[in-house]
Design an enzyme around this catalytic site. Structure first.
Site, PDB file in Angstrom:
ATOM      1  CE  LYS A   1      -3.691   2.233   2.707  1.00 16.20           C
ATOM      2  NZ  LYS A   1      -4.547   2.122   3.910  1.00 16.20           N
TER       3      LYS A   1
ATOM      4  CB  SER B   1      -7.454   4.386   2.896  1.00 18.12           C
ATOM      5  OG  SER B   1      -6.729   3.740   3.925  1.00 18.12           O
TER       6      SER B   1
ATOM      7  CB  SER C   1      -8.248   1.790   5.866  1.00 20.40           C
ATOM      8  OG  SER C   1      -8.810   3.073   5.888  1.00 20.40           O
TER       9      SER C   1
END
Length: 475
Positions: free
Chosen positions: A73, A149, A173
């Site tokens: 990520k 996210s 997230s």
């Protein structure tokens, strides 16, 4: 190659270890898959394919995940020598100097890092549609969001680009993208892994690191790998009795489980799909021999939660701008941010130090009030993962910030409380809408009890194997 892509990380590692495939083949298959499907999905924002292939030969033969490809990520999870964008235009051209502790652990275990995945700007919303990179699309229906996210990581794993990808969770997230993309998403207990060496904690302790996977055993094995307090960390999580990988298949015993289908705060509308998902899960748990009752912590309904939780996030994001400015060599002006973050940071700069400490104290009390339910004899709480069903790209838009913030709050209504309490929580892919879109169900355990979550998740997975049809559909 197609069969290799359907294996989880443990399965790919076994194939390499047993000589069924070479250490290069999993990465080569993953690269081909990314090149074939990511043009439509837009999950991978930085590719490092050549460097990754060059690094394989140096991986020790006894590394447990030798040759298994992974994506990182693009916020947290710094990888030395690679771009670091945090979903924002303000970091264009910034390159990380060193690996974070967790990334270094992944490398030592033999993982092959293929690139970095998209995240909303500064990871502050539940959909992955950053202005810097454009929207990431759901492999089950490209018109739909992946959640956020960790949306880029979720899309990549669901589409079969890689078996696992890194994630983080400050308000949902990990769990929200897991729900939207039909994955296993385990949010670890606070302090279970280190944010170092750059950070002592993230978002005042609200945010933790984890993985998005397609199997319970991958979630367990990967958390074992990154877990552990590092020198200078601010705090640690309660010790586990044994590695989580050993909890897969272990008898959870007869558990006392509470569940709810509608948020007790009263401002999250009931949805028939979410009710059906939790009701069916409660019935499954009862069939497995557990005691299941409709009950929940009273504190979950407290209306002051959002104000105090938001104060922590906003002030931490505002302070983060100073760090980002130092990384790029010049201060970040609030006008450079997307409208959502501009509003958040501007409001946060009006919060005094006294107000910040008051919010911390309120959340300390909230954590104790929530924990009391688990000490009263309950083992698990089961809820919808999200307060809304899967939503399309553009449903949360900066064109109407008031509506966007309201929808984001509803979406994270069941997840964010457990970032505040620090408890581990898990989303499992246990329902599909009439349109075939995934819906997750959330399981929450007491502080430090990831072992219990892994046991119950593995028990469910054994009798109700998870479907990952997006891989087959995109061949």
């Amino acid at each position: 190659m197609d069969e290799l892509l359907t294996l989880d990380a443990v399965g790919q590692a076994e194939a390499v270890r047993n000589g069924q495939v070479s250490p290069r083949e999993p990465a080569e298959a993953a690269i081909a898959r990314i090149e074939a499907v990511d043009g439509e999905l837009n999950a991978v924002v930085h590719r490092r394919f050549e460097r990754a292939l060059e690094e394989i030969d140096a991986i020790p033969a006894d590394a447990p995940f030798r040759g298994v490809p992974i994506l990182l990520k693009d916020i947290g999870w710094a990888s030395g020598g690679d771009p670091y964008g945090a979903g924002s235009k303000v970091l264009d051209g910034v390159v990380a100097r060193d690996d974070s502790y967790s990334v270094a652990k992944l490398r030592r275990a033999g993982f092959v890092i293929l690139g970095r995945t998209s995240t909303p700007e500064l990871a502050t919303t539940i959909t992955t549609e950053p202005a810097a990179f454009g929207p990431t699309r759901n492999p089950y229906d490209p018109a739909y969001s992946t959640g956020g996210s960790s949306g880029g990581s979720a899309a990549a794993v669901a589409a079969g680009m890689v078996p696992v990808a890194t994630a983080s969770d400050g308000g949902g997230s990990i769990r929200i993208p897991a729900s939207m993309c039909g994955l296993v998403g385990l949010k670890p207990a606070r302090g279970r892994s280190s944010h170092g060496p750059d950070l002592a904690e993230s978002w005042g302790g609200l945010s933790v690191q984890g993985m998005l996977t397609r199997s319970v055993r991958d979630s367990a094995a990967l958390l074992d790998l990154i877990a552990g307090m590092m020198p200078g960390d601010r705090y640690d999580a309660p010790a586990l009795a044994r590695p989580l990988a050993e909890e897969v298949g272990a008898d959870p015993g007869r558990l006392r489980v509470g569940f709810l289908t509608v948020h007790p705060r009263g401002d999250v509308p009931e949805d028939p799909e979410l009710t059906a998902a939790v009701t069916a899960t409660a019935a499954l748990l009862e069939a497995l021999g557990h005691e299941v009752v409709q009950d929940h912590p009273e504190a979950l309904g407290e209306h002051d939660f959002g104000m105090n939780f938001g104060a922590l996030i906003g002030t931490n994001v505002a302070a983060e701008l100073d760090v980002l400015g130092a990384w790029r060599g010049r201060p970040v002006d609030v006008e450079e941010l997307e409208p959502r973050n501009r509003l958040m940071v501007t409001a946060a700069r009006g919060i005094s130090a006294t107000d910040y400490l008051a919010a911390l104290r309120w959340l300390d009390g909230y954590r104790r009030r929530m924990a009391a339910w688990w000490t009263s004899g309950f083992d698990l709480l089961v809820t919808p993962t999200m307060g809304v069903t899967p939503f399309p790209i553009g449903w949360i838009s900066d064109d109407d910030l008031h509506t966007a913030l309201d929808r984001s709050g509803q979406g994270a209504a069941f997840t964010s409380p457990f970032n505040a309490t620090g408890q581990p929580a898990l989303s499992l892919p246990l329902h599909r809408t009439a349109e075939g879109l995934p819906v997750g169900v959330q399981f929450v355990a007491a502080a430090g009890r990831e072992d219990l979550l892994v046991r119950i998740a593995a028990q469910i997975e054994a009798v109700r194997p998870f479907e990952h049809s997006a891989i087959q559909e995109r061949r």
